[in-house]
Design an enzyme around this catalytic site. Structure first.
Site, PDB file in Angstrom:
ATOM      1  N   THR A  59       0.835  -1.205   0.000  1.00  0.00           N
ATOM      2  CA  THR A  59       0.000   0.000   0.000  1.00  0.00           C
ATOM      3  C   THR A  59       0.874   1.261   0.000  1.00  0.00           C
ATOM      4  OG1 THR A  59      -1.653  -1.195   1.257  1.00  0.00           O
ATOM      5  CG2 THR A  59      -1.852   1.187   1.257  1.00  0.00           C
ATOM      6  N   HIS A  62       1.951   1.971  -3.398  1.00  0.00           N
ATOM      7  CA  HIS A  62       0.875   2.639  -4.150  1.00  0.00           C
ATOM      8  C   HIS A  62       0.883   4.133  -3.845  1.00  0.00           C
ATOM      9  CE1 HIS A  62      -0.936  -1.077  -5.496  1.00  0.00           C
ATOM     10  NE2 HIS A  62      -1.126  -1.504  -4.276  1.00  0.00           N
TER      11      HIS A  62
HETATM   12  P1  NAD Z   1       2.991  -7.488  -3.190  1.00  0.00           P
HETATM   13  O1  NAD Z   1       2.519  -6.528  -4.228  1.00  0.00           O
HETATM   14  O2  NAD Z   1       4.362  -7.354  -2.638  1.00  0.00           O
HETATM   15  O3  NAD Z   1       2.864  -8.996  -3.729  1.00  0.00           O
HETATM   16  C1  NAD Z   1       2.046  -9.386  -4.776  1.00  0.00           C
HETATM   17  C2  NAD Z   1       2.817 -10.457  -5.536  1.00  0.00           C
HETATM   18  O4  NAD Z   1       1.976 -10.967  -6.568  1.00  0.00           O
HETATM   19  C3  NAD Z   1       4.081  -9.931  -6.212  1.00  0.00           C
HETATM   20  O5  NAD Z   1       5.210 -10.678  -5.795  1.00  0.00           O
HETATM   21  C4  NAD Z   1       3.802 -10.109  -7.704  1.00  0.00           C
HETATM   22  O6  NAD Z   1       4.964 -10.461  -8.451  1.00  0.00           O
HETATM   23  C5  NAD Z   1       2.794 -11.242  -7.693  1.00  0.00           C
HETATM   24  N1  NAD Z   1       1.967 -11.303  -8.898  1.00  0.00           N
HETATM   25  C6  NAD Z   1       1.520 -10.299  -9.680  1.00  0.00           C
HETATM   26  N2  NAD Z   1       0.797 -10.772 -10.717  1.00  0.00           N
HETATM   27  C7  NAD Z   1       0.771 -12.109 -10.559  1.00  0.00           C
HETATM   28  C8  NAD Z   1       0.180 -13.165 -11.312  1.00  0.00           C
HETATM   29  N3  NAD Z   1      -0.520 -12.920 -12.409  1.00  0.00           N
HETATM   30  N4  NAD Z   1       0.346 -14.427 -10.855  1.00  0.00           N
HETATM   31  C9  NAD Z   1       1.064 -14.690  -9.740  1.00  0.00           C
HETATM   32  N5  NAD Z   1       1.661 -13.710  -8.994  1.00  0.00           N
HETATM   33  C10 NAD Z   1       1.509 -12.462  -9.412  1.00  0.00           C
HETATM   34  O7  NAD Z   1       1.907  -7.418  -2.040  1.00  0.00           O
HETATM   35  P2  NAD Z   1       1.857  -7.971  -0.528  1.00  0.00           P
HETATM   36  O8  NAD Z   1       2.336  -6.912   0.399  1.00  0.00           O
HETATM   37  O9  NAD Z   1       2.424  -9.334  -0.418  1.00  0.00           O
HETATM   38  O10 NAD Z   1       0.260  -8.028  -0.405  1.00  0.00           O
HETATM   39  C11 NAD Z   1      -0.472  -8.969  -1.170  1.00  0.00           C
HETATM   40  C12 NAD Z   1      -1.797  -8.391  -1.623  1.00  0.00           C
HETATM   41  O11 NAD Z   1      -2.641  -8.201  -0.501  1.00  0.00           O
HETATM   42  C13 NAD Z   1      -1.719  -7.040  -2.309  1.00  0.00           C
HETATM   43  O12 NAD Z   1      -2.652  -6.983  -3.365  1.00  0.00           O
HETATM   44  C14 NAD Z   1      -2.134  -6.078  -1.209  1.00  0.00           C
HETATM   45  O13 NAD Z   1      -2.659  -4.868  -1.722  1.00  0.00           O
HETATM   46  C15 NAD Z   1      -3.177  -6.900  -0.514  1.00  0.00           C
HETATM   47  N6  NAD Z   1      -3.503  -6.551   0.873  1.00  0.00           N
HETATM   48  C16 NAD Z   1      -4.778  -6.757   1.259  1.00  0.00           C
HETATM   49  C17 NAD Z   1      -5.153  -6.499   2.558  1.00  0.00           C
HETATM   50  C18 NAD Z   1      -6.561  -6.747   2.985  1.00  0.00           C
HETATM   51  O14 NAD Z   1      -6.923  -6.372   4.118  1.00  0.00           O
HETATM   52  N7  NAD Z   1      -7.364  -7.401   2.155  1.00  0.00           N
HETATM   53  C19 NAD Z   1      -4.206  -6.035   3.490  1.00  0.00           C
HETATM   54  C20 NAD Z   1      -2.882  -5.862   3.081  1.00  0.00           C
HETATM   55  C21 NAD Z   1      -2.541  -6.122   1.760  1.00  0.00           C
END
Ligand code: NAD
Ligand code: ZN
Length: 368
Positions: A59, A62
């Protein structure tokens, strides 16, 4: 660089500086700047925390890059950062159960306590939640003021690096704990820090076999180190076909979508068996189209939306896992003072890092 927590000195407890260094999202556009700003004041129910470590969340990237999500949710100027641990240096007049000198991590969602969800014991789904470092000033700073009820006491024996990742690890614990994992074939889509945490947590929760799906080779390697038996690259492999083949034609019992990428979600739905479960944590950057009839309804799938951490259950579970010796340290790949924030964000954007931890009170700060 020592990762041990640092006790509060008597001099610091007695007198606080008037100003501090903070990383400020100063304007609507890419980047952020270090500024000298007043140390936050503390309300009656708040505490002031000296930030000992603050880790970077997706985040924050972003916000730093000023993408479409940030443009909709962030109102500059604001200090950002919401994963942190620190030491209490001031407590408001009404605070009774948190004390100066306490070492703590913090829940980043400030919940209202009054809405239907809060009253029903589902504070993670509070409809009026404010997030530290998104809606109110955050922790990429030498000090941050938070409501005392957001404090989560940490053992002084916990390293500051592990204490700061309790918050994001909690997201992964919440996701894994949302559905039965014992004896299950589990696929984890997206091996960012949260997916990497989830691999080891799913192992501890008794998964039979764990596959990762990830684009970055650096993170795929970390995934194997955390315990995935195989990490598939969707650019070169037909992910659902491989998963079906490896599970004797059945498909996964559980898929954890932790990338936010549309193609990954489609592959998760296609790779899960009939009657299986897909838990959704990853945040898509825009609305997406899915084949709901064939991939969800006729397969009888269960879709789960996962937000934040259950308060306080997830925090108890996370602490318990750490105390039981579950080792998340391989996910932390880089450590640096807050002053090197540009290098940190470049590293994160390049996909060649796991979790990055910043130290706001070291080298360039007032010093610990
Ligand atoms: P991050 O962006 O570091 O990790 C996402 C990973 O997904 C990256 O390593 C990327 O290479 C991979 N990726 C992208 N496209 C892909 C595909 N098509 N197939 C397989 N892998 C792919 O994020 P993070 O800090 O590990 O967080 C994970 C997710 O959770 C993010 O989307 C984040 O925004 C979300 N999030 C949600 C909450 C919630 O409360 N729901 C809270 C925190 C984070
Ligand atoms: Zn609420």
């Amino acid at each position: 660089m020592s990762t041990a927590s640092v006790a509060l000195s008597a001099a610091e407890a007695a007198s606080l500086p008037a100003t501090m260094t903070a990383l400020v999202k100063d304007k609507a556009g890419p980047g952020a700047v270090l500024q000298t700003i007043p140390v936050p004041t503390v309300g009656a129910h708040d505490i002031l925390v000296r930030v000992d470590a603050a880790s970077i969340c997706g985040t924050d990237l972003h916000i730093y890059n000023w993408d479409a999500w940030a443009q909709q949710h962030i109102q500059p100027p604001i200090v950002f950062g919401h994963e942190f641990c620190g030491t209490v240096v001031r407590a408001g007049s009404e605070v009774t159960d948190v004390h100066v000198g306490d070492f703590l991590a913090a829940e980043s969602h400030i919940t209202c306590g009054e809405c239907h969800e809060c009253r029903a014991g589902r504070r993670h789904a509070c409809r009026q939640a404010q997030i530290i470092g998104v809606h109110v000033p955050g922790a990429f700073a030498q000090y941050v003021a938070i409501p005392a009820e957001n404090a989560w006491p940490a053992s002084p024996s916990l390293s500051r690096d592990i204490a700061t990742i309790e918050e994001p690890m909690g997201n992964a614990v919440h996701t894994v704990a949302s559905t039965p994992i014992v004896g299950a074939n589990v696929g984890i889509f997206g091996l960012g820090p949260l997916g990497l945490f989830a691999i080891r947590i799913a192992q501890v929760y008794g998964a039979a076999r764990i596959w990762g799906v990830e684009l970055s080779e650096f993170r795929a390697q970390l995934g194997r180190r955390m315990g995935a038996e195989r990490v598939l690259n969707p650019l070169v492999e037909d992910v659902p076909a491989v998963l079906l083949e490896e599970t004797g034609g059945e498909g996964l019992d559980v898929a954890l979508e932790m990338s936010g990428a549309g193609p990954a979600l489609a592959q998760a739905l296609a790779g899960v068996r009939h009657g299986g479960t897909v838990a959704l944590l990853g945040l898509p950057s825009k609305p997406m189209e899915l084949n709901l009839a064939d991939d969800v309804i006729f397969k009888g799938l269960t879709l789960l939306g996962i937000v934040g951490r259950r308060i306080p259950e997830t925090w108890h579970q996370t602490r318990g896992l750490l105390e039981a010796g579950v080792d998340m340290s391989p996910v932390i790949t880089d450590r640096m003072p807050l002053t090197e924030f540009r290098r940190a964000f470049e590293l994160l954007a390049g996909g060649r890092s796991g979790k990055i931890v910043l130290y706001p009170n070291q080298e360039g700060g007032t010093g610990l």
